[in-house]
Design an enzyme around this catalytic site. Structure first.
Site, PDB file in Angstrom:
ATOM      1  N   CYS A  73      39.083  38.683  54.704  1.00  0.00           N
ATOM      2  CA  CYS A  73      40.421  38.377  55.219  1.00  0.00           C
ATOM      3  C   CYS A  73      41.415  38.187  54.090  1.00  0.00           C
ATOM      4  O   CYS A  73      42.611  38.233  54.303  1.00  0.00           O
ATOM      5  CB  CYS A  73      40.395  37.109  56.055  1.00  0.00           C
ATOM      6  SG  CYS A  73      39.167  37.138  57.331  1.00  0.00           S
ATOM      7  N   ASP A  85      41.551  35.411  51.929  1.00  0.00           N
ATOM      8  CA  ASP A  85      41.785  34.037  51.486  1.00  0.00           C
ATOM      9  C   ASP A  85      40.464  33.283  51.430  1.00  0.00           C
ATOM     10  O   ASP A  85      39.766  33.196  52.431  1.00  0.00           O
ATOM     11  CB  ASP A  85      42.692  33.287  52.469  1.00  0.00           C
ATOM     12  CG  ASP A  85      44.113  33.814  52.466  1.00  0.00           C
ATOM     13  OD1 ASP A  85      44.674  33.968  51.364  1.00  0.00           O
ATOM     14  OD2 ASP A  85      44.648  34.068  53.554  1.00  0.00           O
ATOM     15  N   CYS A 131      47.560  29.715  56.099  1.00  0.00           N
ATOM     16  CA  CYS A 131      47.085  29.252  54.796  1.00  0.00           C
ATOM     17  C   CYS A 131      47.072  27.728  54.729  1.00  0.00           C
ATOM     18  O   CYS A 131      46.205  27.127  54.102  1.00  0.00           O
ATOM     19  CB  CYS A 131      47.963  29.802  53.671  1.00  0.00           C
ATOM     20  SG  CYS A 131      47.839  31.588  53.498  1.00  0.00           S
ATOM     21  N   CYS A 153      46.537  34.705  48.512  1.00  0.00           N
ATOM     22  CA  CYS A 153      47.957  35.003  48.290  1.00  0.00           C
ATOM     23  C   CYS A 153      48.677  33.789  47.735  1.00  0.00           C
ATOM     24  O   CYS A 153      48.093  32.733  47.523  1.00  0.00           O
ATOM     25  CB  CYS A 153      48.587  35.469  49.595  1.00  0.00           C
ATOM     26  SG  CYS A 153      48.617  34.202  50.862  1.00  0.00           S
TER      27      CYS A 153
END
Lengths: 183, 403
Positions: free
Chosen positions: A48, A50, A122, A78
């Protein structure tokens, strides 16, 4: 609305993320591996894009309450993933385990002055990593796990499973492509 | 109050634009021509008065210039507002006008989103779409095209060169096969027109897309070449401009700029492609040498001279792009995190790059204003950025992502 600092953040950085996010991203706090941690929380999946690993050391404060005495992170991801990792270490450090467990997505987003909607997951990931690290500590200590933390752990594990299922698909597709090419 | 605790970062001192495959700046000479001549070409080219006729004259002159560049006749050039529109027109227009012949369309799996999505839309309307596999370099095998064609095939669309990895497809060969089998062939040349020779005769294409904004012309101008005799329906209806194929008042200033930019591109083509290739190759060699775990995307030789696509192990693309941006360098990535859909690049995945690898992809595309010193600057900045992101990442050794 605040005008983006063009000098500091040209183009994308200025318009997509707040200055606070960029600051955490550029000079993250408390990153790196921790030797002999008391608890580790590993969340996310490289497929994915992360992955967050959060390490904690547990100590006691002056009133003998258990606190997060040290915290470190390692993150693949990211800008938002790195910034939320860094921010949560700042927020959790020195807090009692009880208080640290209560750090959530909303608090984290507020601390960073906001995140783009598409990057909100996130902040969930960072909060999950901390919860998992505390869960891991309690479990290693063979201590009773607070109900809320247990609920969170069940949800995180379930999500992990879903992602792993998804990953399995990728492996399957890949194998199919490879065998087709070979044949 | 929070701000005080934050250390101020050094302001950017240098700007290096390496995203020419996404958009090019308008050539100052072209910009000057457009603005200088604007008062004389503002009118509606469909008007019969002298104002309108002046605009019409410029429109037709521009059409002629562009037609000549690809070895076509003026009446085979149809202006649109973008390559996206041209590609939509090619697929939907040909499908609509030829549906009595068949309902099968073939595209490659690495087309630009506007072709992929147009094909998907046609699929929802009863057409059958075959998406061709590509090899690890991003090349379509012409034999796959031959095998995919069946009696109900009406159109094949394969891009001339891919926008993400720069791989140049065997268009000539694919075109030959299509013509042997009496199937129409379209190619999206948005990335090649003005950069490498594009001749519709040599490439054996029936339809071809080209765009102004990729060749230092203004945005808002593009064309679709349609070989005489090819049946195609309009997708935009109205006042009947562009011989009825594309209604809407012609954007004469932008089209004029497009033609002027094309002339300049042709003048510079040989020298620029040599200069860019030399710099691109130096950038590639420098990256491969100084950054461990870097891999090339696309074909090493059959590739546009200005595009370099690589992927780095254990680095996420969006983080890389923003770090570069903070140092004044503009580039792009195929990482999921940077896309609106949160899915990794379909082009990289089609070439066999795994999702976790596509996350670490970086595209650097060079152009007319790229200097040798820009390459030096990137080669100095990039290794430190990669190293830094890897320091933060939990993955460091090759084995860890494979499990």
């Amino acid at each position: 609305m605040k005008k983006p600092n063009r000098k500091l953040c040209p183009a994308a950085a200025g318009s997509t993320y707040t200055d606070k996010v960029i600051q955490h991203f550029q000079t993250p706090h408390n990153y790196g591996k921790m030797e002999n941690p008391d608890g580790i929380g590993k969340v996310g999946n490289i497929i994915c894009g992360d992955v967050m690993w959060l390490y904690i050391k547990v100590g006691k404060n002056s009133s003998k309450k258990e606190i997060v005495s040290d915290i470190k992170f390692e993150t693949f991801g990211c800008v938002a993933a790195i910034a939320t990792s860094s921010a949560i270490t700042d927020m959790a450090k020195g807090k009692t385990l009880e208080a640290a467990q209560k750090i959530d997505k909303a608090g984290l987003v507020k601390e960073l002055g906001g995140l783009p909607p598409i990057k909100l997951h996130c902040s969930v990931l960072a909060a999950d990593a901390l919860a998992e690290a505390i869960y891991d500590y309690y479990q290693k200590q063979k201590r009773a796990i607070p109900k809320e933390l247990e609920t969170k752990h069940i949800r995180i594990s379930a999500e992990k499973k879903i992602i792993e299922e998804k990953y399995k698909d990728w492996v399957d597709i890949e194998e199919k492509i490879q065998s087709k090419r070979a044949g | 109050m929070v701000k005080k605790t934050i250390k101020k970062t050094k302001p950017v001192v240098r700007r290096v634009y390496l995203d020419y495959a996404a958009a090019t700046p308008v050539d100052p000479k072209v910009a000057k021509k457009i603005t200088g001549d604007l008062p004389g070409i503002f009118a509606n080219s469909m008007s019969f008065h002298s104002f309108g006729q002046a605009a019409r004259a410029v429109l037709e002159e521009s059409r002629q210039i562009l037609a000549q560049m690809i070895g076509a006749q003026s009446r085979e050039i149809f202006f649109t507002a973008s390559a996206t529109e041209s590609n939509n027109l090619a697929l939907k227009g040909v499908a609509s006008a030829n549906k009595h012949k068949g309902n099968h369309i073939i595209i490659s799996g690495i087309e630009h989103a506007c072709v992929m999505e147009s094909a998907k839309w046609l699929e929802s309307r009863g057409f059958v779409v075959t998406r061709l596999k590509v090899d690890n370099f991003g090349l379509v095998d012409p034999l796959d095209v031959a095998n995919a064609i069946n009696p109900s095939t009406i159109l094949v669309s394969v891009m001339h060169a891919n926008n993400e990895i720069g791989t140049i497809e065997p268009i000539e060969e694919i075109g030959r096969i299509c013509h042997e089998k009496n199937v129409l062939f379209h190619s999206d040349a948005a990335q090649t027109f003005g950069k490498i020779p594009v001749s519709v005769q040599k490439l054996n294409v029936d339809l071809l897309t080209a765009s102004s904004q990729k060749i230092y012309g203004p945005k808002g101008a593009a064309f679709l070449y349609v070989r005489e005799g090819v049946k195609i329906d309009p997708i935009i209806h109205g006042g009947g401009q562009e011989s009825g194929l594309r209604s809407g008042t012609s954007n004469v200033p932008a089209i004029y700029g497009f033609a002027q930019a094309a002339l300049e591109a042709r003048r510079l083509m040989a020298s620029e492609s040599k200069r860019l290739k030399t710099m691109r190759d130096r950038l590639q060699a420098g990256i491969m040498k100084t950054i461990e775990g870097s891999h090339l995307n696309g074909h090493p030789q059959k590739r546009l001279p200005n595009i370099l696509s690589v992927w780095f192990e254990f680095v996420e693309g969006e983080s890389m792009i923003i770090q570069l941006d903070l140092r004044g360098i503009a580039a792009s990535t195929g990482s999921a995190c940077s896309s609106a859909k949160l899915t990794p690049s379909h082009v990289l995945m089609a070439t066999g790059v795994r999702p976790q690898e596509a996350h670490g992809s970086l595209r650097l595309s060079l152009g007319r204003y790229t200097k040798e010193s820009d390459i030096d600057y990137v080669l100095k900045a990039l290794p430190a950025i990669i190293q830094r992101l890897r320091e933060i990442s939990p993955f460091k050794k090759s084995e860890e992502t494979k499990s």
